[in-house]
Write a protein that holds these residues in place. Structure first.
Motif, PDB file in Angstrom:
ATOM      1  N   GLY A 118     -58.632 108.913  14.108  1.00  0.00           N
ATOM      2  CA  GLY A 118     -57.236 108.579  14.286  1.00  0.00           C
ATOM      3  C   GLY A 118     -56.756 108.873  15.696  1.00  0.00           C
ATOM      4  N   HIS A 119     -55.539 108.386  16.029  1.00  0.00           N
ATOM      5  CA  HIS A 119     -55.057 108.568  17.390  1.00  0.00           C
ATOM      6  C   HIS A 119     -54.608 109.994  17.670  1.00  0.00           C
ATOM      7  CE1 HIS A 119     -53.491 105.952  20.937  1.00  0.00           C
ATOM      8  NE2 HIS A 119     -54.318 106.894  21.322  1.00  0.00           N
ATOM      9  N   GLU A 120     -54.703 110.871  16.673  1.00  0.00           N
ATOM     10  CA  GLU A 120     -54.544 112.299  16.950  1.00  0.00           C
ATOM     11  C   GLU A 120     -55.632 112.791  17.896  1.00  0.00           C
ATOM     12  OE1 GLU A 120     -56.567 112.099  12.790  1.00  0.00           O
ATOM     13  OE2 GLU A 120     -55.170 110.914  13.981  1.00  0.00           O
ATOM     14  N   VAL A 236     -57.233 103.814  24.172  1.00  0.00           N
ATOM     15  CA  VAL A 236     -57.121 102.486  23.582  1.00  0.00           C
ATOM     16  C   VAL A 236     -57.035 102.639  22.065  1.00  0.00           C
ATOM     17  CG1 VAL A 236     -58.150 100.207  23.301  1.00  0.00           C
ATOM     18  CG2 VAL A 236     -58.497 101.480  25.446  1.00  0.00           C
ATOM     19  N   CYS A 237     -55.883 102.269  21.514  1.00  0.00           N
ATOM     20  CA  CYS A 237     -55.741 102.212  20.058  1.00  0.00           C
ATOM     21  C   CYS A 237     -56.058 100.790  19.627  1.00  0.00           C
ATOM     22  CB  CYS A 237     -54.329 102.612  19.644  1.00  0.00           C
ATOM     23  SG  CYS A 237     -54.131 102.699  17.850  1.00  0.00           S
ATOM     24  N   LEU A 238     -56.968 100.640  18.703  1.00  0.00           N
ATOM     25  CA  LEU A 238     -57.437  99.310  18.337  1.00  0.00           C
ATOM     26  C   LEU A 238     -56.363  98.468  17.663  1.00  0.00           C
ATOM     27  CD1 LEU A 238     -61.006 100.317  17.166  1.00  0.00           C
ATOM     28  CD2 LEU A 238     -60.421  99.013  19.224  1.00  0.00           C
ATOM     29  N   LEU A 277     -61.609 110.164  31.821  1.00  0.00           N
ATOM     30  CA  LEU A 277     -62.108 110.076  30.458  1.00  0.00           C
ATOM     31  C   LEU A 277     -61.368 108.983  29.725  1.00  0.00           C
ATOM     32  CD1 LEU A 277     -60.728 112.606  27.883  1.00  0.00           C
ATOM     33  CD2 LEU A 277     -59.675 112.352  30.110  1.00  0.00           C
ATOM     34  N   ALA A 278     -61.936 108.563  28.609  1.00  0.00           N
ATOM     35  CA  ALA A 278     -61.327 107.512  27.796  1.00  0.00           C
ATOM     36  C   ALA A 278     -61.580 107.814  26.330  1.00  0.00           C
ATOM     37  CB  ALA A 278     -61.920 106.149  28.172  1.00  0.00           C
ATOM     38  N   ASP A 279     -60.752 107.241  25.487  1.00  0.00           N
ATOM     39  CA  ASP A 279     -61.043 107.294  24.056  1.00  0.00           C
ATOM     40  C   ASP A 279     -60.635 105.992  23.386  1.00  0.00           C
ATOM     41  OD1 ASP A 279     -58.215 107.619  23.583  1.00  0.00           O
ATOM     42  OD2 ASP A 279     -58.426 109.794  23.641  1.00  0.00           O
ATOM     43  N   ILE A 280     -61.268 105.745  22.249  1.00  0.00           N
ATOM     44  CA  ILE A 280     -60.997 104.575  21.411  1.00  0.00           C
ATOM     45  C   ILE A 280     -60.566 105.101  20.053  1.00  0.00           C
ATOM     46  CG2 ILE A 280     -61.948 102.494  20.355  1.00  0.00           C
ATOM     47  CD1 ILE A 280     -62.018 102.251  23.333  1.00  0.00           C
ATOM     48  N   ALA A 281     -59.380 104.704  19.597  1.00  0.00           N
ATOM     49  CA  ALA A 281     -58.820 105.291  18.383  1.00  0.00           C
ATOM     50  C   ALA A 281     -58.618 104.259  17.279  1.00  0.00           C
ATOM     51  CB  ALA A 281     -57.484 105.963  18.700  1.00  0.00           C
ATOM     52  N   GLU A 282     -58.598 104.774  16.047  1.00  0.00           N
ATOM     53  CA  GLU A 282     -58.156 104.060  14.841  1.00  0.00           C
ATOM     54  C   GLU A 282     -59.167 103.083  14.246  1.00  0.00           C
ATOM     55  OE1 GLU A 282     -55.625 104.929  13.155  1.00  0.00           O
ATOM     56  OE2 GLU A 282     -54.378 106.037  14.570  1.00  0.00           O
ATOM     57  N   LEU A 283     -60.446 103.228  14.553  1.00  0.00           N
ATOM     58  CA  LEU A 283     -61.428 102.373  13.881  1.00  0.00           C
ATOM     59  C   LEU A 283     -61.645 102.870  12.457  1.00  0.00           C
ATOM     60  CD1 LEU A 283     -63.555 100.185  13.649  1.00  0.00           C
ATOM     61  CD2 LEU A 283     -65.185 101.707  14.788  1.00  0.00           C
ATOM     62  N   ASN A 284     -61.292 102.050  11.488  1.00  0.00           N
ATOM     63  CA  ASN A 284     -61.429 102.399  10.072  1.00  0.00           C
ATOM     64  C   ASN A 284     -62.371 101.405   9.417  1.00  0.00           C
ATOM     65  OD1 ASN A 284     -61.137 102.818   7.310  1.00  0.00           O
ATOM     66  ND2 ASN A 284     -58.966 103.338   7.466  1.00  0.00           N
ATOM     67  N   PRO A 285     -63.657 101.766   9.291  1.00  0.00           N
ATOM     68  CA  PRO A 285     -64.626 100.804   8.745  1.00  0.00           C
ATOM     69  C   PRO A 285     -64.360 100.431   7.289  1.00  0.00           C
ATOM     70  CG  PRO A 285     -65.623 102.970   9.080  1.00  0.00           C
ATOM     71  CD  PRO A 285     -64.291 103.014   9.733  1.00  0.00           C
TER      72      PRO A 285
END
Length: 314
Positions: A118-120, A236-238, A277-285
């Motif tokens: 999650g984006h937390e 980046v929030c998907l 740094l970077a992050d990718i958030a909210e991927l829910n398979p």
């Protein structure tokens, strides 16, 4: 390293270089030079607290699976540092653990990409940068997102990370330099728009970013910030992407920003050479369809990784 096993297609009968990510990524323990470090944040407790649809805790593994068959085309060294989990709903402990791992990677000269979750994740990512680089006075946060995530709540969640970061900046005498691209006027309350205005947070809506002219205008404004900051944290929030391309998120976007425009914005930020740094958030398979969201996320991770290559010793 996590229990994920990097495996995928091997083009043994083809000539030339056919290396794919599953053949390129090594455990962080084998790092012999600076590179990009993948670090999973296997947590969706913040989404649960925020009343969203859980399942993003499985996002890091799904993202690695989607990355496995991506061809290597100029990537620097890539290392896997496994996952940070969330035990017994203790989000705060998970974020502290993430911050520690992010800080360690930065201190060793690596460039972390945190795979959410999650984006937390953003609160842990930022804290890791703050711990590793306390001398940085002006950290520019660039968030590609349909939501401000500036909510005030009794308990931290996936909607509060940038509210928390702003409070940290105020407590430490640092400017809160936060820019959001992709905001939906149908997914944020008036209170959030008012807060963004009061805190002088520039934002560009998904409607504006439908056109190349809108993207150019946004990037022109962002360029001024990129040239004056000490470092950039890219998040980046998907859910910034259209639901047709990214159904596997807690809150799919009815409109969203076209993937090509998201990639253009990421390329522009990476070209600054200041992304730490970077992050990718909210991927829910659990909510994904034909791994569409995971594939889009993998494309963005590979793009960010390649964007670091010109700024690294290889």
């Amino acid at each position: 390293m996590s229990d994920f096993v990097w495996r995928g297609r091997i083009d043994a009968d083809d000539s030339g270089v056919t290396t794919r990510w599953h053949q390129h990524v090594r455990p962080l323990a084998q790092a012999d030079r600076p590179g990009v470090v993948l670090l999973g944040f296997a947590c969706d407790e913040g989404v649960r607290r925020n009343g969203g649809r859980v399942g993003a805790a499985r996002g890091p593994q799904a993202l690695r699976s989607a990355l496995a068959n991506v061809p290597v085309l100029g990537e620097p060294a890539v290392f896997d540092d496994g996952d940070v989990g969330c035990e017994c709903g203790n989000l705060e402990a998970a974020q502290r653990a993430l911050a520690t791992r992010v800080a360690a990677a930065l201190s060793a000269g690596h460039y972390p990409i945190v795979l959410g979750g999650g984006h937390e994740v953003a609160w842990g990512s930022f804290q890791g940068l703050a711990h590793a680089r306390p001398h940085l006075a002006r950290v520019l946060i660039v968030n590609l997102d349909a939501h401000f995530d500036l909510r005030q709540a009794p308990h931290p969640n996936s909607g509060t990370p940038f509210f928390q970061i702003r409070a940290w900046c105020a407590a430490h005498g640092r400017p809160f330099q936060y820019r959001v691209l992709g905001i939906s006027r149908f997914a944020n309350t008036q209170a959030l728009f008012d807060r963004a205005r009061d805190w002088e947070v520039p934002y560009w809506t998904d409607e504006v970013l439908q056109t190349t002219d809108g993207v150019r205008a946004a990037l022109a404004a962002l360029s001024r910030d990129l040239t004056t900051c000490d470092a950039v944290y890219l998040s980046v929030c998907l859910d910034v992407l259209p639901a047709s391309l990214a159904p596997g998120v807690s809150a799919p976007a009815a409109l969203g920003v076209p993937l090509a425009h998201v990639e253009t914005m990421i390329d522009h930020v990476m070209a600054s050479g200041r992304v730490a740094l970077a992050d990718i958030a909210e991927l829910n398979p659990a909510l994904d369809r034909d791994a569409l969201t995971a594939r889009a996320a993998a494309r963005l991770v590979a793009r960010i990784t390649r964007g670091w290559a010109p700024h690294m010793c290889r």
